[in-house]
Design a protein around this motif. Structure first.
Motif, PDB file in Angstrom:
ATOM      1  N   LEU A 139       0.823  -1.212   0.000  1.00  0.00           N
ATOM      2  CA  LEU A 139       0.000   0.000   0.000  1.00  0.00           C
ATOM      3  C   LEU A 139       0.854   1.259   0.000  1.00  0.00           C
ATOM      4  O   LEU A 139       0.517   2.261  -0.655  1.00  0.00           O
ATOM      5  CB  LEU A 139      -0.939  -0.001   1.209  1.00  0.00           C
ATOM      6  N   ASP A 140       1.958   1.212   0.722  1.00  0.00           N
ATOM      7  CA  ASP A 140       2.828   2.383   0.806  1.00  0.00           C
ATOM      8  C   ASP A 140       3.609   2.629  -0.483  1.00  0.00           C
ATOM      9  O   ASP A 140       4.191   3.705  -0.653  1.00  0.00           O
ATOM     10  CB  ASP A 140       3.805   2.228   1.974  1.00  0.00           C
ATOM     11  N   SER A 188      -8.946  -2.660   6.676  1.00  0.00           N
ATOM     12  CA  SER A 188      -8.518  -1.744   7.725  1.00  0.00           C
ATOM     13  C   SER A 188      -7.307  -0.923   7.297  1.00  0.00           C
ATOM     14  O   SER A 188      -7.259   0.299   7.481  1.00  0.00           O
ATOM     15  CB  SER A 188      -8.200  -2.532   9.000  1.00  0.00           C
ATOM     16  N   GLN A 189      -6.310  -1.592   6.720  1.00  0.00           N
ATOM     17  CA  GLN A 189      -5.107  -0.888   6.291  1.00  0.00           C
ATOM     18  C   GLN A 189      -5.404   0.082   5.153  1.00  0.00           C
ATOM     19  O   GLN A 189      -4.847   1.194   5.097  1.00  0.00           O
ATOM     20  CB  GLN A 189      -4.036  -1.886   5.862  1.00  0.00           C
ATOM     21  N   ALA A 190      -6.260  -0.325   4.232  1.00  0.00           N
ATOM     22  CA  ALA A 190      -6.588   0.525   3.094  1.00  0.00           C
ATOM     23  C   ALA A 190      -7.312   1.785   3.553  1.00  0.00           C
ATOM     24  O   ALA A 190      -6.959   2.907   3.162  1.00  0.00           O
ATOM     25  CB  ALA A 190      -7.442  -0.246   2.096  1.00  0.00           C
ATOM     26  N   ARG A 191      -8.303   1.615   4.391  1.00  0.00           N
ATOM     27  CA  ARG A 191      -9.095   2.767   4.838  1.00  0.00           C
ATOM     28  C   ARG A 191      -8.279   3.716   5.691  1.00  0.00           C
ATOM     29  O   ARG A 191      -8.505   4.930   5.685  1.00  0.00           O
ATOM     30  CB  ARG A 191     -10.328   2.266   5.581  1.00  0.00           C
ATOM     31  N   ALA A 192      -7.308   3.184   6.427  1.00  0.00           N
ATOM     32  CA  ALA A 192      -6.436   4.040   7.233  1.00  0.00           C
ATOM     33  C   ALA A 192      -5.603   4.969   6.366  1.00  0.00           C
ATOM     34  O   ALA A 192      -5.145   6.022   6.830  1.00  0.00           O
ATOM     35  CB  ALA A 192      -5.518   3.175   8.095  1.00  0.00           C
ATOM     36  N   ARG A 193      -5.428   4.592   5.096  1.00  0.00           N
ATOM     37  CA  ARG A 193      -4.665   5.409   4.159  1.00  0.00           C
ATOM     38  C   ARG A 193      -5.572   6.205   3.220  1.00  0.00           C
ATOM     39  O   ARG A 193      -5.096   6.814   2.268  1.00  0.00           O
ATOM     40  CB  ARG A 193      -3.726   4.507   3.345  1.00  0.00           C
ATOM     41  N   ASP A 210      -9.741  -8.933  -3.593  1.00  0.00           N
ATOM     42  CA  ASP A 210      -9.879  -7.644  -2.925  1.00  0.00           C
ATOM     43  C   ASP A 210      -9.066  -6.580  -3.650  1.00  0.00           C
ATOM     44  O   ASP A 210      -7.961  -6.855  -4.158  1.00  0.00           O
ATOM     45  CB  ASP A 210      -9.417  -7.742  -1.476  1.00  0.00           C
ATOM     46  N   VAL A 211      -9.599  -5.372  -3.658  1.00  0.00           N
ATOM     47  CA  VAL A 211      -8.925  -4.239  -4.305  1.00  0.00           C
ATOM     48  C   VAL A 211      -8.992  -3.036  -3.370  1.00  0.00           C
ATOM     49  O   VAL A 211     -10.035  -2.768  -2.759  1.00  0.00           O
ATOM     50  CB  VAL A 211      -9.597  -3.882  -5.648  1.00  0.00           C
ATOM     51  N   ALA A 212      -7.883  -2.326  -3.269  1.00  0.00           N
ATOM     52  CA  ALA A 212      -7.847  -1.045  -2.564  1.00  0.00           C
ATOM     53  C   ALA A 212      -7.370   0.002  -3.548  1.00  0.00           C
ATOM     54  O   ALA A 212      -6.334  -0.185  -4.208  1.00  0.00           O
ATOM     55  CB  ALA A 212      -6.914  -1.103  -1.357  1.00  0.00           C
ATOM     56  N   ALA A 213      -8.119   1.092  -3.669  1.00  0.00           N
ATOM     57  CA  ALA A 213      -7.779   2.115  -4.661  1.00  0.00           C
ATOM     58  C   ALA A 213      -8.143   3.495  -4.136  1.00  0.00           C
ATOM     59  O   ALA A 213      -9.037   3.641  -3.301  1.00  0.00           O
ATOM     60  CB  ALA A 213      -8.527   1.861  -5.973  1.00  0.00           C
ATOM     61  N   PHE A 214      -7.443   4.486  -4.626  1.00  0.00           N
ATOM     62  CA  PHE A 214      -7.837   5.855  -4.363  1.00  0.00           C
ATOM     63  C   PHE A 214      -9.187   6.098  -5.022  1.00  0.00           C
ATOM     64  O   PHE A 214      -9.503   5.523  -6.059  1.00  0.00           O
ATOM     65  CB  PHE A 214      -6.788   6.833  -4.891  1.00  0.00           C
TER      66      PHE A 214
END
Length: 218
Positions: A139-140, A188-193, A210-214
């Motif tokens: 994520l970073d 949790s990690q995605a939303r924290a960012r 699962d996908v984490a995106a801006f």
């Protein structure tokens, strides 16, 4: 990178590497769905963490020839196989490979590339002890408007108990341990960012995608 982890992976994959893709295609489900949804921008940098034999990178490079592709893996044996496979398949788009620990590699040192528009992890977190740290590291490394895509074993919630037990015993032979908390940890990690997290259960929960995106990622 830990020597113990590298040695374990090399010992396990050395006798398997030539038949790995042939055997895994029957139960590493959801990989192609992940790749088909990457949709990187033209010129965008795409990284696979835990790239193994290079199978996924080859498919992605063919599907998105205007993107740039990178792969990192802790196993020197699998990286050798990946390089050979990429050469055999004559992929027109360059794919750059490097050895590194999923939870702490320096992409600038390995690739001269500090951030990536797309990062994906396919059935690797279930083999990485520091899987939470790996998610955080990935994520970073996202570029602005980037996205992280993960597919791995799910909870098999809608599948028979006998199947779940049999699968767990089979996977244990290969040091694979499905992460029951994968969805919640990633979310949790995605939303924290400040990222938007989306979850899908595939094949009655056999796999999680699962996908984490801006919020404004394309």
């Amino acid at each position: 990178m830990t020597d113990d982890a590298q040695s374990l992976m090399d010992r396990m994959y050395r006798p398997q590497r030539h038949i790995y893709d042939l055997t895994r295609k029957h139960y590493l489900l959801g990989r192609d769905q992940l790749i088909d949804r990457l949709n990187p921008p033209d010129g965008g940098a795409v990284l696979e963490i835990g790239c193994g034999t290079g199978r996924n990178l080859i498919r992605a490079a063919r599907l998105y020839p205007k993107a740039r592709f990178y792969g990192v893996d802790i196993s020197a044996v699998m990286l050798d196989e990946a390089k050979a496979s990429i050469s055999r398949n004559k992929v027109a788009t360059p794919i750059v490979l490097a050895q590194g620990d999923a939870a702490g590699f320096d992409p600038n040192a390995l690739f001269g590339q500090p951030r990536f528009e797309r990062i994906f992890i396919s059935y690797a977190l279930s083999m990485i002890p520091a899987w939470r740290e790996t998610i955080a590291h990935a994520l970073d490394l996202l570029a602005p408007n980037g996205s992280l895509h993960i597919v791995d074993f799910g909870d098999q919630a809608e599948l028979p108990a006998w199947f779940r037990e049999l699968l767990a015993k089979w996977l244990e032979l290969f040091h694979v341990r499905p992460r029951a908390e994968l969805e919640s940890e990633f979310a949790s990690q995605a939303r924290a960012r400040g990222l938007v997290h989306k979850h899908a259960a595939l094949y009655r929960g056999y796999a999680f995608l699962d996908v984490a995106a801006f919020a404004d990622a394309s």
